[in-house]
Design a protein around this motif. Structure first.
Motif, PDB file in Angstrom:
ATOM      1  N   TRP A 118       0.831  -1.203   0.000  1.00 28.03           N
ATOM      2  CA  TRP A 118       0.000   0.000   0.000  1.00 28.03           C
ATOM      3  C   TRP A 118       0.870   1.259   0.000  1.00 28.03           C
ATOM      4  CZ3 TRP A 118      -0.678   4.073   3.435  1.00 28.03           C
ATOM      5  CH2 TRP A 118      -1.781   4.892   3.193  1.00 28.03           C
ATOM      6  N   VAL A 119       1.889   1.285   0.842  1.00 30.03           N
ATOM      7  CA  VAL A 119       2.772   2.454   0.911  1.00 30.03           C
ATOM      8  C   VAL A 119       3.480   2.669  -0.433  1.00 30.03           C
ATOM      9  CG1 VAL A 119       4.899   3.363   1.957  1.00 30.03           C
ATOM     10  CG2 VAL A 119       3.125   2.372   3.406  1.00 30.03           C
ATOM     11  N   THR A 120       3.935   1.581  -1.047  1.00 31.41           N
ATOM     12  CA  THR A 120       4.621   1.686  -2.340  1.00 31.41           C
ATOM     13  C   THR A 120       3.712   2.273  -3.400  1.00 31.41           C
ATOM     14  OG1 THR A 120       6.005  -0.225  -1.774  1.00 31.41           O
ATOM     15  CG2 THR A 120       5.890   0.392  -4.099  1.00 31.41           C
ATOM     16  N   ILE A 121       2.449   1.858  -3.398  1.00 30.29           N
ATOM     17  CA  ILE A 121       1.495   2.414  -4.366  1.00 30.29           C
ATOM     18  C   ILE A 121       1.343   3.915  -4.164  1.00 30.29           C
ATOM     19  CG2 ILE A 121      -0.949   2.448  -5.036  1.00 30.29           C
ATOM     20  CD1 ILE A 121      -0.965  -0.583  -4.466  1.00 30.29           C
ATOM     21  N   GLN A 122       1.237   4.359  -2.924  1.00 31.33           N
ATOM     22  CA  GLN A 122       1.106   5.798  -2.668  1.00 31.33           C
ATOM     23  C   GLN A 122       2.321   6.548  -3.218  1.00 31.33           C
ATOM     24  OE1 GLN A 122      -2.028   6.237  -1.413  1.00 31.33           O
ATOM     25  NE2 GLN A 122      -1.870   3.996  -1.429  1.00 31.33           N
ATOM     26  N   ASN A 123       3.498   6.001  -3.006  1.00 32.60           N
ATOM     27  CA  ASN A 123       4.716   6.644  -3.519  1.00 32.60           C
ATOM     28  C   ASN A 123       4.740   6.686  -5.047  1.00 32.60           C
ATOM     29  OD1 ASN A 123       6.099   7.451  -1.188  1.00 32.60           O
ATOM     30  ND2 ASN A 123       6.914   5.405  -0.850  1.00 32.60           N
ATOM     31  N   LEU A 124       4.356   5.586  -5.668  1.00 30.57           N
ATOM     32  CA  LEU A 124       4.368   5.527  -7.130  1.00 30.57           C
ATOM     33  C   LEU A 124       3.365   6.501  -7.736  1.00 30.57           C
ATOM     34  CD1 LEU A 124       4.634   1.663  -7.679  1.00 30.57           C
ATOM     35  CD2 LEU A 124       6.384   3.367  -8.215  1.00 30.57           C
ATOM     36  N   VAL A 125       2.192   6.578  -7.135  1.00 30.78           N
ATOM     37  CA  VAL A 125       1.172   7.484  -7.661  1.00 30.78           C
ATOM     38  C   VAL A 125       1.630   8.925  -7.521  1.00 30.78           C
ATOM     39  CG1 VAL A 125      -1.196   8.296  -7.345  1.00 30.78           C
ATOM     40  CG2 VAL A 125      -0.697   5.847  -7.274  1.00 30.78           C
ATOM     41  N   ARG A 126       2.264   9.252  -6.410  1.00 30.53           N
ATOM     42  CA  ARG A 126       2.776  10.610  -6.238  1.00 30.53           C
ATOM     43  C   ARG A 126       3.907  10.917  -7.222  1.00 30.53           C
ATOM     44  NH1 ARG A 126       0.546   9.502  -1.603  1.00 30.53           N
ATOM     45  NH2 ARG A 126      -0.541  11.170  -0.515  1.00 30.53           N
ATOM     46  N   ALA A 127       4.749   9.938  -7.451  1.00 33.40           N
ATOM     47  CA  ALA A 127       5.836  10.145  -8.411  1.00 33.40           C
ATOM     48  C   ALA A 127       5.293  10.282  -9.831  1.00 33.40           C
ATOM     49  CB  ALA A 127       6.830   8.992  -8.333  1.00 33.40           C
ATOM     50  N   GLY A 128       4.201   9.563 -10.125  1.00 31.19           N
ATOM     51  CA  GLY A 128       3.565   9.677 -11.428  1.00 31.19           C
ATOM     52  C   GLY A 128       4.184   8.828 -12.510  1.00 31.19           C
ATOM     53  N   ARG A 129       5.308   8.221 -12.246  1.00 32.19           N
ATOM     54  CA  ARG A 129       5.972   7.392 -13.255  1.00 32.19           C
ATOM     55  C   ARG A 129       6.742   6.284 -12.555  1.00 32.19           C
ATOM     56  NH1 ARG A 129      11.388   8.312 -14.274  1.00 32.19           N
ATOM     57  NH2 ARG A 129      11.194   8.036 -16.523  1.00 32.19           N
ATOM     58  N   VAL A 130       6.998   5.229 -13.293  1.00 36.13           N
ATOM     59  CA  VAL A 130       7.782   4.128 -12.764  1.00 36.13           C
ATOM     60  C   VAL A 130       8.604   3.531 -13.901  1.00 36.13           C
ATOM     61  CG1 VAL A 130       5.916   2.444 -13.145  1.00 36.13           C
ATOM     62  CG2 VAL A 130       7.708   1.951 -11.464  1.00 36.13           C
ATOM     63  N   GLU A 131       9.811   3.154 -13.613  1.00 38.33           N
ATOM     64  CA  GLU A 131      10.707   2.594 -14.616  1.00 38.33           C
ATOM     65  C   GLU A 131      10.735   1.082 -14.480  1.00 38.33           C
ATOM     66  OE1 GLU A 131      14.566   4.644 -16.182  1.00 38.33           O
ATOM     67  OE2 GLU A 131      15.165   3.299 -14.563  1.00 38.33           O
ATOM     68  N   ILE A 132      10.608   0.385 -15.598  1.00 37.27           N
ATOM     69  CA  ILE A 132      10.643  -1.076 -15.593  1.00 37.27           C
ATOM     70  C   ILE A 132      11.815  -1.546 -16.445  1.00 37.27           C
ATOM     71  CG2 ILE A 132       8.173  -1.318 -15.193  1.00 37.27           C
ATOM     72  CD1 ILE A 132       7.900  -1.997 -18.202  1.00 37.27           C
ATOM     73  N   ASN A 133      12.352  -2.715 -16.086  1.00 39.92           N
ATOM     74  CA  ASN A 133      13.524  -3.221 -16.810  1.00 39.92           C
ATOM     75  C   ASN A 133      13.481  -4.730 -17.025  1.00 39.92           C
ATOM     76  OD1 ASN A 133      14.106  -4.343 -14.323  1.00 39.92           O
ATOM     77  ND2 ASN A 133      15.663  -2.818 -13.797  1.00 39.92           N
ATOM     78  N   GLY A 134      12.324  -5.358 -16.713  1.00 39.83           N
ATOM     79  CA  GLY A 134      12.210  -6.798 -16.897  1.00 39.83           C
ATOM     80  C   GLY A 134      12.458  -7.608 -15.652  1.00 39.83           C
TER      81      GLY A 134
END
Length: 742
Positions: free
Chosen positions: A42-58
């Motif tokens: 839950w905490v991670t989702i809040q951080n990701l939503v605030r950041a607005g972007r996430v980087e993926i690499n596989g």
């Protein structure tokens, strides 16, 4: 289903820091692994939503990222590192080298499935043929409406937007691992569709998740190919519109040119899929894994809320909660049971409505010496579910970061291997375990709710938790029936889907996982348990309100009752005798009050007064009390007068007490650490009030004490929406911290 809950950034930062540095907290998290997992996600989702972007690499995708991207608009960006770009390039070059050397490679220059004995040199058209034959499932005109009306007899035939977005994200993550022989343009265009909020309209049914979810992924691939008969939902809410694939790609090009992306004209045009690129897009488990991830995320929150509801039920029932004692779990050391008992004990801390939390406060003097199974065995019931959910999360995260298509390129050895990583049995097992856990949780909520509502089981509360006269107020009876309906459907859905596999595709797909079907049913189970959770919360809050109302009435009326008895009997008995018999009299008063919970107030007060005065009569005839005056007739007259005075004073006091409580309940001060948070959120944040019985009937007026009236169902619906959008769980997590970072 779940939305973000606003939370100060510094709180999030402190929480995440504690996860890294707090040694003592680490010990706690090891003993509560499920709560730690749920809270951390839950905490991670809040951080990701605030950041607005996430980087993926596989290699770094998790459930929180799937939720943040698919539901909350977090934009995925592919890590454009030299290593990742080199992986993509190498896998393509190795495949082409094998082709130049004349090797026959499945799905690149051979037929598909049971037709793998066919051969072709037309590599481009073969990939076109792959998506062509899979784009075969059913959509209706309603699925292409931006805002379809509610007059349909059948459910939608298209997947929810969140499922499709998550599938696209997982497919990107799989393809960039460098085993799939896809170009940068393919994976980046797929990610760009998510970033631009363009979501393919994908049929809901038709996948058996054998060679992966071929059909759903073929519609996603069709957008990249610019198929004019494949459509996307563009934007959200009232601004959403439906356009076809060529229009979507043109819009992306236009937007990127506007944003000064110089190469956008070429980069985001329709793609002619190269050798293997069709297979790389459609051959895999992304839709199944996505739906399972979303369902598991919700289930983890519901599993924690079920423990909070258990605390609420225990307080409603005035339970003796010695069953939370750590010794009981320690001698049967299943980690889930240990965690559940620990969570329940911490949540119940400070309760004024239960006994058994103290080291020696564990023996009931009256009534049941131990609680019934619905609450007493809750650690043993919920515990195994917590273990399975943790294991399911581990399986699923591994799947999210796996290569699941076929054939696979090994860049280290320069070889190409055919296998069956697309077989989604791991996801099926996640979905089956999760759905069975939901059924177990739902059954516990059903049992607890039934016990709270039933006057023969709820330890002295009125039938149906009626706050007024039960002969005219049936309050929670409808909810009792609803819960049986929900549980019946939930129990049916708990049946294994995997046992219904049918041979498919020329018997080539003779075993297939049905993972997406299983995950879909698990999402239906999530919905049902959310309904049951909302209903149980509503019932439990009504229960603790009534428990406090009656408990405080007895506390407040005791002195007045004793004064009435003294005033009537003091001329007849010795004062010392009257003082000594007060406890016996009051015990009988409380016992009768509890036993007459099914009576209307006036009848109840009459019975209590009669039983109470009879204690004095019994003590008199037993010789335990001596007369101060010689006239025995005066004693009987005093008893009649006392009974009448006590009855009248009692009904007056109860009506006043009831009216005051109806106006402003004072329940909060009696609740535990955990249930205070729940009570405050529902009563104050949501504005769902204590239900006052017949006075709430809308035919008798549209307002009660200045507030609008609603049906019981409407109040429960408000709680249900808060369960579904995550605001309830989020408030609990923040308010409890969650239990010091879990």
């Amino acid at each position: 289903m779940t939305s973000q809950v606003p939370l100060a950034q510094e709180v999030l930062d402190d929480t995440m820091a504690s996860h890294e540095t707090d040694k003592e907290g680490e010990t706690t998290r090891r003993s509560t692994p499920h709560l730690a997992l749920t809270y951390r996600t839950w905490v991670t989702i809040q951080n990701l939503v605030r950041a607005g972007r996430v980087e993926i690499n596989g290699y770094n995708l998790d459930i929180a990222t799937v939720v943040a991207v698919s539901r909350f608009g977090c934009k995925p960006v592919i890590e454009k590192s030299p290593e990742l770009l080199e992986r993509l390039k190498e896998s393509q070059e190795i495949l082409l080298e094998h082709m130049r050397n004349g090797r026959k490679i499945y799905g690149v220059n051979t037929g598909f499935g049971g037709n793998a004995d066919l051969r072709t040199d037309n590599l481009i058209n073969l990939q076109r043929a792959l998506t062509q034959h899979q784009q075969s499932a059913i959509l209706t005109q309603d699925d292409f409406e931006a805002h379809p009306d509610g007059d349909r007899e059948f459910s939608p035939h298209s997947m929810p937007t969140s499922w499709v977005k998550g599938s696209m994200l997982v497919r990107c993550n799989t393809n960039v691992r460098g085993h799939s022989a896809v170009s940068w343009k393919v994976v980046d265009t797929l990610a760009e569709l998510i970033r631009r909020d363009m979501t393919p309209i994908v049929p809901l049914r038709g996948s058996i998740s054998a060679s992966g979810d071929l059909m759903p992924l073929s519609y996603i691939a069709g957008v990249l190919q610019g198929n004019p008969d494949i459509f996307v939902r563009y934007g959200g809410g009232k601004d959403m519109k439906v356009i076809n694939a060529p229009q979507a790609l043109e819009e992306i090009r236009h937007l990127n040119i506007q944003e000064n992306e110089t190469d956008a004209e070429d980069q985001y045009s329709a793609i002619t899929l190269g050798p293997k690129e069709g297979l790389a897009l459609v051959n895999g488990t992304a839709p199944s894994a996505t739906v399972a991830a979303l369902a598991l995320y919700e289930t983890n929150q519901l599993a924690f809320l079920s423990q909070l509801v258990t605390c609420l039920s225990s307080e409603t029932l005035a339970a003796n909660v010695e069953w939370t004692h750590p010794f009981i779990a320690e001698v049967r050391p299943h980690p889930g049971q240990i965690e559940a008992a620990q969570n329940l004990r911490r949540l119940l801390d400070g309760s004024g409505l239960v006994t058994g939390l103290g080291e020696h406060d564990n023996s009931a003097q009256e009534g049941l010496v131990q609680d019934r199974y619905a609450v007493r065995s809750s650690p043993q019931w919920v515990g195994p579910q917590l273990e399975d959910l943790c294991f399911a999360a581990d399986q699923l995260v591994r799947e999210l970061n796996s290569t699941t298509d076929n054939p696979l390129v090994n860049s280290e050895t320069g070889t190409v291997h055919c296998g069956a990583n697309f077989q989604a049995a791991s996801v099926t097992m996640v979905a089956e375990k999760t759905r069975l856990c939901l059924q177990m949780i739902g059954k516990m909520l059903f049992a607890q709710t039934s016990e709270m509502i039933n006057p023969t089981l709820n330890n002295g509360l009125p039938p149906n938790l009626a706050p007024d006269d039960p002969s005219l107020s049936y309050c929670m009876k409808g909810v009792d029936i609803n819960m049986a309906a929900y549980q019946s459907e939930l129990a049916f859905l708990a049946n294994a889907v995997s046992s219904h596999v049918q041979s498919a595709e020329m018997h080539n797909q003779s075993i297939n996982s049905l993972a997406l079907v299983s995950a879909r049913y698990t999402m239906q189970s999530v919905e049902l348990v959310a309904m049951m959770t909302a209903s149980a919360i509503y019932v439990g809050l009504q229960g603790v309100d009534l428990r406090v109302m009656h408990k405080t009435f007895l506390e407040d009326f005791r002195k007045e009752a004793m004064d009435i008895i003294d005033q009537n009997f003091l001329p007849n008995f010795e004062e010392e005798d009257l003082l000594s018999m007060q406890q016996n009299v009051w015990d009988k008063f409380c016992e009768t009050w509890t036993a007459t919970a099914s009576d209307d107030a006036e009848q109840r007060c009459q019975k209590v007064a009669h039983a109470t005065v009879n204690v004095v009569l019994r003590l008199f005839y037993s010789g335990e009390m001596s007369l101060a005056a010689p006239d025995e007739a005066d004693v009987h007259l005093a008893m009649l007068n006392c009974e009448e005075d006590l009855e009248q004073a009692m009904i007056c006091a109860f009506r006043t007490h009831q009216s005051d409580f109806f106006e402003k309940p004072w329940t909060m001060q009696y609740l535990s650490r955990g249930t205070q948070v729940l009570y405050q959120f529902v009563r104050e944040e949501l504005g769902v009030p204590f239900y006052r019985g017949l006075a709430e009937n809308m035919e008798l007026g549209n307002e009660t004490s200045g507030r609008p009236k609603q049906t019981i169902g409407s109040w429960i619906s408000m709680i249900y929406e808060a369960v579904c959008d995550g605001s309830l769980a989020g408030d609990v997590f923040v308010s409890l911290g969650c239990l010091a970072g879990a």
